[in-house]
Every structure is written in C-alpha cells, then in structure tokens.
Design a protein around this motif. Structure first.
Motif, PDB file in Angstrom:
ATOM      1  N   GLU A 248       0.838  -1.182   0.000  1.00 26.98           N
ATOM      2  CA  GLU A 248       0.000   0.000   0.000  1.00 26.98           C
ATOM      3  C   GLU A 248       0.883   1.245   0.000  1.00 26.98           C
ATOM      4  N   HIS A 249       0.288   2.372  -0.389  1.00 24.88           N
ATOM      5  CA  HIS A 249       1.029   3.626  -0.408  1.00 24.88           C
ATOM      6  C   HIS A 249       0.219   4.678   0.332  1.00 24.88           C
ATOM      7  N   PRO A 250       0.867   5.506   1.158  1.00 25.09           N
ATOM      8  CA  PRO A 250       0.116   6.492   1.950  1.00 25.09           C
ATOM      9  C   PRO A 250      -0.766   7.404   1.116  1.00 25.09           C
ATOM     10  N   ALA A 251      -0.306   7.772  -0.067  1.00 23.12           N
ATOM     11  CA  ALA A 251      -1.086   8.672  -0.921  1.00 23.12           C
ATOM     12  C   ALA A 251      -2.113   7.929  -1.756  1.00 23.12           C
ATOM     13  N   GLY A 252      -2.050   6.609  -1.750  1.00 24.52           N
ATOM     14  CA  GLY A 252      -2.966   5.818  -2.561  1.00 24.52           C
ATOM     15  C   GLY A 252      -2.307   5.367  -3.847  1.00 24.52           C
ATOM     16  N   VAL A 253      -2.385   4.083  -4.115  1.00 28.62           N
ATOM     17  CA  VAL A 253      -1.792   3.535  -5.335  1.00 28.62           C
ATOM     18  C   VAL A 253      -2.388   4.202  -6.564  1.00 28.62           C
ATOM     19  N   LEU A 254      -3.685   4.420  -6.539  1.00 27.32           N
ATOM     20  CA  LEU A 254      -4.345   5.023  -7.696  1.00 27.32           C
ATOM     21  C   LEU A 254      -3.859   6.454  -7.928  1.00 27.32           C
ATOM     22  N   THR A 255      -3.624   7.185  -6.852  1.00 26.61           N
ATOM     23  CA  THR A 255      -3.103   8.548  -6.992  1.00 26.61           C
ATOM     24  C   THR A 255      -1.737   8.534  -7.674  1.00 26.61           C
ATOM     25  N   VAL A 256      -0.879   7.615  -7.252  1.00 23.43           N
ATOM     26  CA  VAL A 256       0.448   7.508  -7.865  1.00 23.43           C
ATOM     27  C   VAL A 256       0.325   7.216  -9.352  1.00 23.43           C
ATOM     28  N   LEU A 257      -0.540   6.264  -9.710  1.00 26.65           N
ATOM     29  CA  LEU A 257      -0.708   5.900 -11.111  1.00 26.65           C
ATOM     30  C   LEU A 257      -1.263   7.062 -11.930  1.00 26.65           C
ATOM     31  N   GLU A 258      -2.196   7.805 -11.365  1.00 27.42           N
ATOM     32  CA  GLU A 258      -2.784   8.921 -12.107  1.00 27.42           C
ATOM     33  C   GLU A 258      -1.760  10.024 -12.352  1.00 27.42           C
ATOM     34  N   LEU A 259      -0.923  10.311 -11.352  1.00 26.35           N
ATOM     35  CA  LEU A 259       0.129  11.311 -11.546  1.00 26.35           C
ATOM     36  C   LEU A 259       1.129  10.840 -12.603  1.00 26.35           C
ATOM     37  N   ALA A 260       1.491   9.565 -12.548  1.00 25.07           N
ATOM     38  CA  ALA A 260       2.420   9.014 -13.543  1.00 25.07           C
ATOM     39  C   ALA A 260       1.801   9.033 -14.933  1.00 25.07           C
ATOM     40  N   ALA A 261       0.512   8.687 -15.032  1.00 24.66           N
ATOM     41  CA  ALA A 261      -0.163   8.688 -16.330  1.00 24.66           C
ATOM     42  C   ALA A 261      -0.223  10.087 -16.916  1.00 24.66           C
ATOM     43  N   THR A 262      -0.392  11.087 -16.060  1.00 27.96           N
ATOM     44  CA  THR A 262      -0.386  12.477 -16.540  1.00 27.96           C
ATOM     45  C   THR A 262       0.979  12.848 -17.099  1.00 27.96           C
ATOM     46  N   ALA A 263       2.044  12.463 -16.385  1.00 30.51           N
ATOM     47  CA  ALA A 263       3.400  12.734 -16.878  1.00 30.51           C
ATOM     48  C   ALA A 263       3.646  12.035 -18.212  1.00 30.51           C
ATOM     49  N   LEU A 264       3.149  10.811 -18.350  1.00 27.20           N
ATOM     50  CA  LEU A 264       3.303  10.081 -19.608  1.00 27.20           C
ATOM     51  C   LEU A 264       2.527  10.753 -20.733  1.00 27.20           C
ATOM     52  N   ALA A 265       1.341  11.263 -20.423  1.00 25.16           N
ATOM     53  CA  ALA A 265       0.542  11.938 -21.449  1.00 25.16           C
ATOM     54  C   ALA A 265       1.228  13.207 -21.929  1.00 25.16           C
ATOM     55  N   PHE A 266       1.787  13.988 -20.997  1.00 23.70           N
ATOM     56  CA  PHE A 266       2.514  15.193 -21.379  1.00 23.70           C
ATOM     57  C   PHE A 266       3.709  14.849 -22.278  1.00 23.70           C
TER      58      PHE A 266
END
Length: 525
Positions: A248-266
């Motif tokens: 598990e991650h304190p910020a939420g696994v989904l939050t991490v993935l969404e931030l990473a997906a945004t960086a990938l989209a940019f």
C-alpha cells in the motif's frame, strides 16, 4: 490495493485519503484498545475494512446514524437479546457500511451472543469482544489521532509525488523513466501497454519478467488484481499504465498511477508517437543482446508481450555494424513490409514481424516469421546499408535465438562495406562462439595477439583492425586493403610491422588460421 481491478475513466476520481486510513486490524494494536484484552470473533478479510471514524453508541438503532466506515464501540446496553433482533442489527450495521463492531462484555452480555457472531460472519463484518472495561473516550482519541496522522502523511506524500512527476515532465523524461520511477515509488511491477495490450515498456522490480509478462494480453484483460489507469489527453487514449499487486502507499496507489499517467501523457504530446514506438525494441534488444534477462522463459515472455510471437515461429537476429537508428528502422520496415512473394504483411497475420534498436554500436534486429527469411527478403532489406549485414542462424526456440546473437555480432564486426553474410557460412566464427569462454581459447588469443594489442594501446595504432581484414580476406590482399580503408602502400607497411611484432609469416596457412582463431576470440568491442 483492492481486490477488484479498476479501469478508471475520465469521470472517476480517487479518494486518496481512503488509502491512508487505518484498517480494523491496525486499530487493534492501539494501546488503549489492547487494555481491554480484545478477542477477534470475526476476522480474516473483515479486518481489512478501513476505519474512517470511531462512533460510540449502545442503541440498537445506531445504524440509522452512520455514514459508513465507522468502528462502533458499544456495551450493547440497549440491544435486544432475541436471535432475530441480533440478526437484524448485524444486517443493518453491515448495510450502513460499518467497518467493524467492538463490544465490551459484562454490561449486557457476559459472552458475545452466538447469533450475533454468526450474523456478522455471514455479512463479513469484523467483530471484536473486549474482556475488560476500557475508557471508550481514550480509545476514540487514540484512533482519531492515528487517522489524522495518516491523512497528514498522505497530504505530504501527495505533495512529494506531485513534485516528482512534475519534475519528470519538465525534464522531458522518457516513458521508461516514468515507469521505472512509478515502480520504485509503489515497490511493485508496472507495465505501460498500448490499447492493443502490447507492452511498451515494463519495470518488473525484483520479480522475474516471465512471471509478469507471460500471456500479458490475456492477463491484462482478466486479472482482477491489476489496477489500471488510462494514458490519454485531448480525447485520445494512447494506452494504459498497469500496476501489479504490491504494498500500500500512503497517498494511494491510484493517486500515484494517475500522476504518472499524466506525466506520460505530457511526454507523449511533446515527443510524438515515435517515442513509444522505439521503447519495446530497445528494451528487448537490451535484454537479449545485452544479457539483461534471467533465462529463456524471460526472453520468450518479453518477446511475446512486445508483439514478436515465439511459438511455432522461426526466430532470427540480424546485425548491422556501426549502425544508425534510422538504418535500423528502415531495415525493420523493409523486412515487415512484404514477404518473399511480395505480399503485404503489415496486418494482424503478418508473416514477418521484426523490431530492432542500436545496442553498443550495432543495429540488432530481432525477427519472428512463419518461415526462414529468404535470400530475396534479405537482399531487399539490406539494400542501401553501407556497413553490411550479418544474419544469424535461424532458430526455432528462444534458447537457439540467444545462442545465435553473439556469432552474428562477431560476424558483423568483420564485414566489409555493403557485405551481406550468414553466420552459417562462417563455421570458424560459429565454433569460437560455441566454445564460449574456454580459458585455453582465451590464453591462445592473448599469447598470439599481445604484441599487437600493446602496440595499438601505446601508439593509438590500427594493427588489430588490419589483421582482422587480412584473416577475413586470406586470398586477396587487395580486398583486405580495401576493407581496412588504407592505401595499398600503407596497408603493406602495416603487414610488415605486424609480421615483425608477431615474428610470424602471414603467408603461412597454419599461422593465418591460428591468428584468425585468436582474432575471433577477442570481444566484439
């Protein structure tokens, strides 16, 4: 991570605070609760429920006052004792989304009612009995402190993640770097896939690639333990970022993935489609030619996940010495555009599939086809290559493919301009490769070539290069000179110097054969 796979669309958002909330099993370790000698009557997966708040009530109508996620502390003073009433209470508490029930024994019940235990077990509702009296206010304060502390940690972690992925975007980090950082943050394997579920790049951490990537397309469609977010912008979906089960991650696994997906989209918007297109080939070539794999199963999984089928196919490797990326790409396009009969193969049933990348100066192209590449295919694909083309031995298994790479690279290093040769036509090269790192072969090479190696190191010379040309063209000094890119007069001066340094007759067949063996034993680079 939740048990159900989630594919998050644009209209869905994460509640990152949920991942920072303690579970019922975490709350049980609170000292204030431990003083009551808690006994878990209904546990297992029920203890994984998140605790959003603590509520104290002895009323059997408390379910109407709850919003979900509460841990109920009660003495059960207002509860009815009939089995039907207890069943109904458990149903209503579970229906309200209560995280669990902590019942203090002694006031209403000396032992937990069996009917209530059975009802909680049937509804998957955690039930804990306290043998000793505790101050509920002390328990409430302790649990709430833990909840608030977790929320604060989540906020701080989300800020750190925002800075991390924003920094990656501003620096123009490629997709594989973003995926690698995401896997590091989550300490779990991460896969970036296309809409067709082919793997663009993956970071498997400490797991074997074969355990992650084998049958990836089918697994991506059906594995409920995977967590997936789209990589998209401006209404176009380019792929998805997939996390395998991990911590598990304190910020939420989904939050991490969404931030990473945004960086990938940019990055995708900035770099265009070619940035993703080169990654599968580069990663695969690095694994195969660079030895970055753990065995045949690993390579087979990587190839299939990248779109190069293995089963029932003829596999091969082609090597272009001193290649540029553009040359490798043109070679791949020429191989996959048409088959030997001129039929278009750029479709789902392609007869020949290939991908390649530059590795350690060589262009390495991996091929999967229904049948062995024909001479016509190879000639058409090699047209225009200024530095030549080496074709490895056709393979029917991944093990054979891996064994064919080094001979192909050894042969490529000795090709003349625009020369196209097959490894199967070079039996001595194949023999040296099959003998591998035999120390006697290494000692032979060192003993024969040491004077030339020392001279080249001390004087920045090219004697080894000239000797390679000589043994590659034993019957023609003219061809050897042309291969060395030297004038005939300079070439013959080098021959004289080589002969003197080695105290060897370069016209003697046995000597030349021994030198050829020694040269082939040297590393490709």
């Amino acid at each position: 991570m939740g048990a159900d796979r989630q594919d998050i669309g644009a209209d869905q958002t994460d509640r990152p605070e949920e991942d920072a909330l303690p579970r019922v099993r975490d709350v049980l370790s609170v000292d204030a609760l431990q003083r009551g000698a808690p006994e878990v009557l209904v546990g297992g997966e029920a203890l994984d429920a998140r605790v959003r708040w603590v509520h104290v009530s002895d009323s059997d109508q408390v379910a109407d006052l709850l919003d979900g996620g509460e841990l109920l502390l009660t003495t059960a003073a207002g509860w009815a004792g009939a089995d039907a009433a207890l069943h109904d209470l458990a149903d209503r508490l579970a229906g309200a989304g209560v995280a669990g029930v902590v019942i203090e024994l002694g006031t209403r019940f000396t032992v937990a009612p069996p009917a209530f235990i059975a009802a909680c077990r049937a509804r998957g509702l955690a039930l804990i009995a306290l043998e000793r009296v505790v101050k509920f206010v002390t328990v409430t304060e302790a649990v709430h402190r833990r909840i608030i502390s977790g929320q604060l940690e989540a906020l701080q972690e989300r800020q750190r993640l925002h800075e991390l992925f924003t920094g990656l975007s501003l620096r123009g980090a490629p997709a594989d770097v973003v995926v690698r950082e995401t896997a590091r943050v989550l300490d779990a394997p991460i896969v970036l896939e296309t809409p067709g579920r082919e793997v663009v790049t993956a970071e498997v951490r400490d797991v074997r690639a074969s355990d992650v990537l084998t049958g990836w397309a089918a697994r991506s469609r059906s594995d409920v333990e995977l967590l997936t977010v789209p990589v998209q912008a401006r209404g176009v979906r380019w792929g998805a970022l997939v996390a395998l089960p991990g911590a598990e991650h304190p910020a939420g696994v989904l939050t991490v993935l969404e931030l990473a997906a945004t960086a990938l989209a940019f990055a995708r918007l900035a770099d265009g489609p070619t940035a993703w297109e080169v990654l599968p080939a580069r990663d695969l070539v690095q694994a195969i030619a660079g030895g970055g794999h753990s065995g045949d199963a690993d390579v087979a999984a990587r190839m299939a996940a990248a779109g190069l089928p293995v089963v029932g196919r003829t596999l091969g490797v082609l090597v272009v010495p001193r290649a540029q990326p553009g040359q490798v790409q043109r070679l791949v396009e020429a191989l996959t555009a048409t088959d030997a009969r001129g039929a278009d193969t750029r479709n789902a049933d392609a007869d020949t599939r290939a991908m390649g990348a530059v590795h350690d100066g060589d262009g390495v192209v991996l091929v999967s086809s229904r049948r062995e590449l024909s001479s016509a295919q190879i000639s058409a694909a090699a047209a225009g290559l200024p530095t030549g083309l080496a074709i490895g031995t056709p393979a029917s298994t991944v093990a054979e493919l891996l064994a064919s790479v080094r001979p192909a690279r050894l042969l490529a290093a000795r090709l003349g301009p625009a020369e196209v040769r097959r490894v199967d036509d070079r039996p001595l090269t194949r023999l040296v490769t099959e003998l591998g790192g035999d120390h006697r072969l290494q000692e032979h090479s060192e003993r024969m070539l040491a004077p030339l190696i020392r001279f080249d190191e001390q004087h920045g010379g090219d004697l080894l290069r000239v000797l390679r040309a000589v043994v590659a063209h034993p019957g023609s000094r003219t061809a050897a000179a042309a291969s060395s890119h030297l004038s005939r007069s300079v070439f013959y001066q080098r021959l004289t110097l080589i002969s003197d340094l080695l105290d060897a007759d370069l016209d003697d067949g046995e000597t030349l054969a021994a030198l050829h063996l020694a040269v082939l034993t040297l590393p490709v680079r």
